[in-house]
Design an enzyme around this catalytic site. Structure first.
Site, PDB file in Angstrom:
ATOM      1  N   GLY A  57      18.830  50.789  14.092  1.00  0.00           N
ATOM      2  CA  GLY A  57      20.170  50.219  14.056  1.00  0.00           C
ATOM      3  C   GLY A  57      21.217  51.304  14.144  1.00  0.00           C
ATOM      4  CB  CYS A  58      24.680  51.454  12.880  1.00  0.00           C
ATOM      5  SG  CYS A  58      26.064  52.610  12.768  1.00  0.00           S
TER       6      CYS A  58
END
Length: 212
Positions: A43-44
């Protein structure tokens, strides 16, 4: 322009836009003497960088892009979800203080590996879950970890994490590096990155740095 959407506890939507100015470059995958490296996508990368930097034995974490084929990818390019790249982190660590196996444990403890092309409020293939390996031993460690998590029903849904050989890593633009530390009042950081980190600290049983 790529937009990150942060959902906070009061269910309001926050939009944070980032322009991708500047160049990226491919980093060497040969660590310095006494160091080892590992690369993960979960993810981020703002969130991931902050998590791995808190682990004892980790000396540095770099945000960047891995898993694709396009030359010199930028944040804007990766955000189109057409390059094959995922937001990733390159973890430099001291193998005498923390093992690759333990970093794989950190990886699975710090995100949801059951959501395909999504992590929290962020969606698209650039946010997919990937555990990269450099050799057969690392590949075996990842697969055995997934097998153990599945057997013990740690996650209610099936794990969709990709297992890929590490072939390249491009460092992200300067403003992405140490983003959480440098931007503690950013809406995305307050609404997503820090809550995710706090959840990790509550569930992870390994050693964290005293200032984390």
């Amino acid at each position: 322009m790529k937009t990150k959407i942060a959902f906070c506890s009061l269910l309001f939507v926050l939009l944070t836009s980032c322009n991708s100015n500047g160049q990226t470059k491919k980093l060497s995958l040969q660590p310095k003497p006494g160091q080892a490296i590992a690369v993960f996508a979960e993810g981020c990368f703002w969130c991931s960088e902050h998590v791995f930097e808190s682990v004892v034995g980790v000396t540095e974490v770099v945000s960047g892009y891995s898993g694709g084929k396009t030359k010199n990818p930028t944040y804007k390019m990766v955000g189109t979800n057409t390059t094959g790249y995922a937001e990733s982190v390159l973890v430099y660590y001291d193998p005498k203080k923390v093992s690759y196996s333990e970093l794989v444990t950190v990886f699975f403890a710090s995100h949801d590996p059951t959501t395909l092309n999504r992590q929290g409020p962020d969606s698209g293939s650039s946010y997919r879950s990937i555990a990269f390996y450099r050799n057969a031993e690392e590949e075996k460690i990842i697969k055995e970890k997934i097998k153990s998590l599945t057997k013990n029903n740690v996650f209610p849904d099936g794990i969709v994490t990709e297992i890929k050989p590490l072939s390249e890593f491009y460092i992200a633009e300067d403003y992405h590096q140490d983003y959480v530390k440098k931007n503690p009042n950013d809406r995305y950081v307050e609404g997503v990155s820090l809550p995710r980190y706090e959840l990790f600290k509550k569930t992870y049983k390994g050693k964290l740095k005293s200032n984390s």
